[in-house]
Design a protein around this motif. Structure first.
Motif, PDB file in Angstrom:
ATOM      1  N   ARG A 243       0.686  -1.165   0.032  1.00 21.16           N
ATOM      2  CA  ARG A 243      -0.088  -0.324   0.088  1.00 21.16           C
ATOM      3  C   ARG A 243       0.873   1.153   0.132  1.00 21.16           C
ATOM      4  N   PHE A 244       0.220   2.195  -0.576  1.00 25.08           N
ATOM      5  CA  PHE A 244       1.211   3.691  -0.677  1.00 25.08           C
ATOM      6  C   PHE A 244       1.325   4.214   0.863  1.00 25.08           C
ATOM      7  N   SER A 245       2.351   4.451   0.944  1.00 26.75           N
ATOM      8  CA  SER A 245       2.369   5.240   2.460  1.00 26.75           C
ATOM      9  C   SER A 245       2.073   6.588   2.597  1.00 26.75           C
ATOM     10  N   GLY A 246       1.905   7.329   1.296  1.00 25.48           N
ATOM     11  CA  GLY A 246       1.778   8.776   1.411  1.00 25.48           C
ATOM     12  C   GLY A 246       2.850   9.528   1.209  1.00 25.48           C
ATOM     13  N   GLU A 247       3.967   8.799   1.196  1.00 24.50           N
ATOM     14  CA  GLU A 247       5.465   9.727   1.012  1.00 24.50           C
ATOM     15  C   GLU A 247       6.163   9.435  -0.282  1.00 24.50           C
ATOM     16  N   VAL A 248       6.841  10.292  -0.502  1.00 31.65           N
ATOM     17  CA  VAL A 248       7.914  10.313  -1.805  1.00 31.65           C
ATOM     18  C   VAL A 248       9.222   9.964  -1.247  1.00 31.65           C
ATOM     19  N   LEU A 249      10.031   9.039  -1.624  1.00 24.19           N
ATOM     20  CA  LEU A 249      11.307   8.613  -1.360  1.00 24.19           C
ATOM     21  C   LEU A 249      12.512   9.409  -2.171  1.00 24.19           C
ATOM     22  N   GLY A 250      13.201  10.062  -1.476  1.00 26.11           N
ATOM     23  CA  GLY A 250      14.476  10.740  -2.030  1.00 26.11           C
ATOM     24  C   GLY A 250      14.109  11.962  -2.715  1.00 26.11           C
ATOM     25  N   ASP A 251      14.966  12.804  -3.462  1.00 22.79           N
ATOM     26  CA  ASP A 251      14.688  14.070  -3.708  1.00 22.79           C
ATOM     27  C   ASP A 251      13.676  14.025  -4.912  1.00 22.79           C
ATOM     28  N   ILE A 252      13.018  15.099  -4.844  1.00 24.75           N
ATOM     29  CA  ILE A 252      11.746  15.182  -5.819  1.00 24.75           C
ATOM     30  C   ILE A 252      12.332  15.858  -7.436  1.00 24.75           C
ATOM     31  N   VAL A 253      11.945  15.204  -8.248  1.00 18.35           N
ATOM     32  CA  VAL A 253      12.182  15.697  -9.802  1.00 18.35           C
ATOM     33  C   VAL A 253      11.262  16.819  -9.957  1.00 18.35           C
ATOM     34  N   ASP A 254      11.971  18.117  -9.862  1.00 20.07           N
ATOM     35  CA  ASP A 254      11.427  19.340  -9.949  1.00 20.07           C
ATOM     36  C   ASP A 254      11.675  19.871 -11.397  1.00 20.07           C
ATOM     37  N   ALA A 255      11.353  21.526 -11.485  1.00 19.16           N
ATOM     38  CA  ALA A 255      11.693  22.024 -12.512  1.00 19.16           C
ATOM     39  C   ALA A 255      13.177  22.193 -12.429  1.00 19.16           C
ATOM     40  N   GLU A 256      14.080  22.568 -11.435  1.00 21.18           N
ATOM     41  CA  GLU A 256      15.512  22.710 -11.285  1.00 21.18           C
ATOM     42  C   GLU A 256      16.118  21.178 -11.588  1.00 21.18           C
ATOM     43  N   ALA A 257      15.579  20.230 -11.097  1.00 18.47           N
ATOM     44  CA  ALA A 257      16.116  18.762 -11.428  1.00 18.47           C
ATOM     45  C   ALA A 257      16.198  18.419 -12.969  1.00 18.47           C
ATOM     46  N   LYS A 258      15.075  18.682 -13.321  1.00 14.90           N
ATOM     47  CA  LYS A 258      15.059  18.417 -15.131  1.00 14.90           C
ATOM     48  C   LYS A 258      16.010  19.154 -15.740  1.00 14.90           C
ATOM     49  N   ALA A 259      16.069  20.441 -15.548  1.00 13.39           N
ATOM     50  CA  ALA A 259      17.311  21.131 -16.266  1.00 13.39           C
ATOM     51  C   ALA A 259      18.529  20.511 -15.837  1.00 13.39           C
ATOM     52  N   ARG A 260      18.719  20.098 -14.664  1.00 17.23           N
ATOM     53  CA  ARG A 260      19.961  19.472 -14.189  1.00 17.23           C
ATOM     54  C   ARG A 260      20.350  18.347 -14.996  1.00 17.23           C
ATOM     55  N   ILE A 261      19.030  17.597 -15.070  1.00 17.43           N
ATOM     56  CA  ILE A 261      19.246  16.237 -15.696  1.00 17.43           C
ATOM     57  C   ILE A 261      19.627  16.473 -17.290  1.00 17.43           C
ATOM     58  N   LEU A 262      19.155  17.335 -17.838  1.00 19.83           N
ATOM     59  CA  LEU A 262      19.522  17.646 -19.291  1.00 19.83           C
ATOM     60  C   LEU A 262      20.993  18.047 -19.643  1.00 19.83           C
ATOM     61  N   GLY A 263      21.491  18.775 -18.415  1.00 16.46           N
ATOM     62  CA  GLY A 263      22.772  19.188 -18.568  1.00 16.46           C
ATOM     63  C   GLY A 263      24.020  17.994 -18.114  1.00 16.46           C
ATOM     64  N   GLU A 264      23.313  17.101 -17.315  1.00 17.71           N
ATOM     65  CA  GLU A 264      24.035  16.079 -17.055  1.00 17.71           C
ATOM     66  C   GLU A 264      24.217  14.904 -18.091  1.00 17.71           C
ATOM     67  N   LEU A 265      23.108  14.749 -18.692  1.00 20.50           N
ATOM     68  CA  LEU A 265      22.916  13.661 -19.846  1.00 20.50           C
ATOM     69  C   LEU A 265      23.639  14.347 -21.156  1.00 20.50           C
ATOM     70  N   ALA A 266      23.682  15.499 -21.441  1.00 20.48           N
ATOM     71  CA  ALA A 266      24.536  16.212 -22.298  1.00 20.48           C
ATOM     72  C   ALA A 266      25.875  15.895 -22.246  1.00 20.48           C
ATOM     73  N   GLU A 267      26.306  16.233 -21.075  1.00 22.71           N
ATOM     74  CA  GLU A 267      27.733  16.077 -20.820  1.00 22.71           C
ATOM     75  C   GLU A 267      28.203  14.552 -20.946  1.00 22.71           C
ATOM     76  N   HIS A 268      27.458  13.628 -20.276  1.00 23.18           N
ATOM     77  CA  HIS A 268      27.429  12.166 -20.238  1.00 23.18           C
ATOM     78  C   HIS A 268      27.792  11.816 -21.765  1.00 23.18           C
ATOM     79  N   TYR A 269      26.981  12.264 -22.697  1.00 20.53           N
ATOM     80  CA  TYR A 269      26.959  11.808 -23.973  1.00 20.53           C
ATOM     81  C   TYR A 269      27.683  12.555 -25.001  1.00 20.53           C
ATOM     82  N   HIS A 270      28.462  13.632 -24.306  1.00 17.60           N
ATOM     83  CA  HIS A 270      29.232  14.295 -25.199  1.00 17.60           C
ATOM     84  C   HIS A 270      28.558  15.284 -26.276  1.00 17.60           C
ATOM     85  N   ILE A 271      27.419  15.757 -25.810  1.00 12.98           N
ATOM     86  CA  ILE A 271      26.505  16.364 -26.794  1.00 12.98           C
ATOM     87  C   ILE A 271      26.684  17.840 -26.464  1.00 12.98           C
ATOM     88  N   PRO A 272      26.912  18.820 -26.978  1.00  9.24           N
ATOM     89  CA  PRO A 272      26.528  20.363 -26.756  1.00  9.24           C
ATOM     90  C   PRO A 272      25.196  20.790 -26.408  1.00  9.24           C
TER      91      PRO A 272
END
Length: 327
Positions: A243-272
């Protein structure tokens, strides 16, 4: 060679054989072979069938603004017609004027476009972008708290409520519900039109494709598996004894996280970053859209329409493939 606008076919798709692969400059009602010396922007018009009237109305705006125009190409991509124009200058005001007249076609008026011939990355939101539903709203509906959660979702997507706060509030409403609801939602999760076309087209080009969602990992993981995506990021629902506990585990993927993920993936794949495309529909996508080389709002909420670099309102995800392949 000169092409008179008055005698060209009414459907732009019928122009392709007349252009002979050469660029043309727009001058006083006719197209003259030539190209801009230093183009500063692109204007792409897209529709299921693109009419000469759409181009004429756009040219009228550009003429009034004193903008030089070069016709680069007319293509049919994913069964959608598009015309790619280079412009001598760009401004937010010009983009707004062109968007305002685009009643039966979509546009992208941007300083630069990514090159489909070079490696790139597309990062998409999931809910109401890669799929046609908001997963948490569907979970809530099956859990008997649908209206309560949907109202919070709307407020968050319109920017009226901080995303992290809205997510915790919605997840709390699910406390005690049977977690098997997740599988019911996955079994009835409609893909956004054009998603498969976009992903298959990108993979054929050698591009990377990933999801960054404020939703939940079971759903992004399902899409990752069936579409063979390169990566997926989302929130983790805590489940205790089925059953759902009503909680989210870990950091939330919010607006800033999405932008950070974009940059990290681009760096990981060597894409400008100039070769990255972000696609989303809600206020929590705006930071990601602004950071990407090309930010595309899909069927977006009003606050996003006002701020997104590109808004696709009539077509669907196949339009993103068209923009990348338009040059």
């Amino acid at each position: 060679m000169t092409l008179l606008m008055d005698v060209l076919p009414e459907q732009l798709g019928n122009w392709a054989n007349l252009l002979t692969g050469k660029p043309y400059l727009w001058q006083q009602g006719e197209w003259i072979a030539g190209q801009l010396e230093a183009p500063q922007a692109h204007l792409v018009l897209l529709a299921e069938q693109l009419s000469k009237s759409a181009l004429q109305q756009s040219l009228q705006v550009l003429d009034t603004a004193g903008i030089g125009v070069e016709l680069v190409s007319i293509k049919n991509i994913a069964q959608r017609e598009l015309v790619n124009l280079r412009l001598s200058s760009w401004s937010p005001e010009l983009k707004a004027q062109l968007q305002a007249i685009a009643t039966s076609w979509d546009i992208a008026c941007v300083p630069a476009l990514p090159l489909g011939t070079q490696p790139g990355l597309v990062l998409m939101d999931m809910d109401s972008t890669a799929i046609q539903i908001e997963c948490i709203d569907q979970i809530a509906l099956l859990a008997g708290v649908g209206e309560q959660v949907a109202a919070v979702t709307r407020a968050a997507m319109e920017g009226a409520l901080p995303f992290s706060e809205s997510l915790r509030r919605r997840v709390k409403a699910l406390e005690g519900a049977d977690a098997s609801i997740i599988e019911q939602v996955i079994a009835n999760m409609p893909l956004m039109p054009g998603l498969i076309t976009l992903v298959e087209g990108l993979k054929a080009m050698g591009w990377k494709v990933a999801l960054a969602s404020g939703g939940f990992t079971p759903f992004t993981g399902h899409l990752h598996d069936i579409l063979q995506l390169d990566a997926h990021f989302a929130n983790t629902l805590e489940i205790i004894e089925g059953r759902f506990s009503g909680e989210v585990l870990g950091d939330i993927v919010d607006a800033e996280a999405k932008a950070r993920i974009l940059g990290e993936l681009a760096e990981h794949y060597h894409i400008p970053l100039s070769q990255t495309v972000a696609v989303g529909d809600g206020a929590n996508d705006l930071v990601m859209l602004a950071k990407a080389g090309l930010g595309v709002a899909l069927h977006a909420k009003p606050v996003v329409q006002e701020q997104a670099p590109v808004c696709i309102n009539l077509l669907s995800l196949e339009a993103v493939l068209g923009l990348i392949q338009s040059a």
